[in-house]
Motif scaffolding. Sequence first.
Motif, PDB file in Angstrom:
ATOM      1  N   GLU A  49      33.722  53.033  59.426  1.00  0.00           N
ATOM      2  CA  GLU A  49      33.506  52.269  58.453  1.00  0.00           C
ATOM      3  C   GLU A  49      34.718  50.675  58.156  1.00  0.00           C
ATOM      4  O   GLU A  49      34.284  49.723  58.125  1.00  0.00           O
ATOM      5  N   SER A  94      22.701  56.609  54.799  1.00  0.00           N
ATOM      6  CA  SER A  94      24.630  56.953  54.992  1.00  0.00           C
ATOM      7  C   SER A  94      24.765  58.113  55.627  1.00  0.00           C
ATOM      8  O   SER A  94      25.177  58.288  56.093  1.00  0.00           O
ATOM      9  N   SER A 134      27.199  52.173  53.699  1.00  0.00           N
ATOM     10  CA  SER A 134      28.112  51.249  54.271  1.00  0.00           C
ATOM     11  C   SER A 134      27.625  50.449  55.344  1.00  0.00           C
ATOM     12  O   SER A 134      27.339  50.877  56.583  1.00  0.00           O
ATOM     13  N   CYS A 158      36.956  53.329  52.668  1.00  0.00           N
ATOM     14  CA  CYS A 158      36.890  53.460  54.206  1.00  0.00           C
ATOM     15  C   CYS A 158      37.372  55.086  54.311  1.00  0.00           C
ATOM     16  O   CYS A 158      38.870  55.434  53.723  1.00  0.00           O
ATOM     17  N   LYS A 218      31.557  54.448  51.593  1.00  0.00           N
ATOM     18  CA  LYS A 218      30.094  56.272  52.609  1.00  0.00           C
ATOM     19  C   LYS A 218      29.189  56.432  51.398  1.00  0.00           C
ATOM     20  O   LYS A 218      27.856  56.858  52.250  1.00  0.00           O
TER      21      LYS A 218
END
Length: 411
Positions: free
Chosen positions: A77, A373, A55, A72, A52
């Motif tokens: 993800e 992200s 990714s 994940c 996270k």
Amino acid sequence: MRIADVDVMDLKKKYSTPLYIYDVNHLKKNMDGYLSYFKSPNFDTEVLYASKAFSIKEVLRIVKEKGMSLDCVSLGELYTAKCVDFDFKKIYFHGNNKSYEELEYAIGNNVGVIVVDNYMELETIEEIANNKKKNVNVIVRINSGVSAHTHKFIVTSHIDSKFGVLYKSDEYNKIIDLCNKSEFINFKGFHSHIGSQIFDLEAFRAALVKLISYAKDFSEPLILNIGGGFGVRYTSEDSPIPFDVVSQTLINTANEELTKSGLKIKKLCIEPGRSIVAECGYTIYEIGYIKKTPNKEYYFINGGMTDNIRPALYQAKYDADIVGKENDVKNHLVTVAGKCCESGDLIIEGINLPEAKKGDVLITYTTGAYGYSMSNNYNKALTPAVVFVEDGKDKLVVKRQTLDELLEREI
Ligand SMILES: *Cc1c(COP(=O)(O)O)cnc(C)c1O
């Protein structure tokens, strides 16, 4: 200014700004660091990259090449991992409210371990496992009561966290009972994650000691996953613990506790995210207008909370330079502000920088984690490109979003 022997101004010309830049050798060095130090002769170890933090396919390809495992937290993800043929056996699937669709996808693709957050989730997992006639390995996320916030940690706080269950609570007992009864669910151990950007080794030690004490209830050796949260250096105020020290301290703590109790564990896991990607990332912007108010001087940049929301979200601090003026006298106390329609869209409040001109390039450091992200399209800003640099070469790994892509899904 050069990063990995690539001239930053050349990157600006080639890719425009804002731009995320990653130093690939630095990234690989961070991964190698954990992989080489987080080892013990007495039990297996596993280093998971908490994806996270950042990714994208290219990072996951490197994670895969290094032989690391993956954490994940969503279908998105998992799907990113699938797209680079990541071995699902090496994925731990996290989250407090995983949907039926997400669990079905994970189980259908033979995910290695599901980290169970609550009893209702386990019921859903059981239903899917029964339907598919598939064995599912689970570990249970425990709220150890240790919670850490940067420099301090507190034991027995935060018993009402949205994450995990308290040891021996009703919720916990129901989970263990269902694991015992279920044909397809295999209970494998415990997980704990105590927070992020933590500098206090004692907090990790305390959480690990608790997990080991819970493992004593079980005869088979368990997997214990101590999570991530290892601090990084954003500014000179931060002094992170080097990964050899973090790794060795956890390994030694485990060995001491196991020797004391005569217990065996199957595996010890860690899940660093930020500390793998943060410091190898940089963001460059162009300075537009400069404005003085009665008490402040603003340098306005052509990005802001859309590419780095952390200062607005939790007063995160960053360091910066004006490219080519790193060694000039820093005699302007300024606020670096983004271009969004929010007063809180300030990337840095109060930093000494040299006098800037319109068109100068500002670089912020340690933006590799939770930058891209957490990027967003507020004010219909376009998500910047990401470029990887290594040994004098640059490689575009995420293209800048276009206006058409921005409106692609609008009907
Ligand atoms: C966010 C998270 C991590 C990674 O945290 P970092 O601060 O990026 O190291 C690891 N494990 C879990 C369960 C998380 O939620």
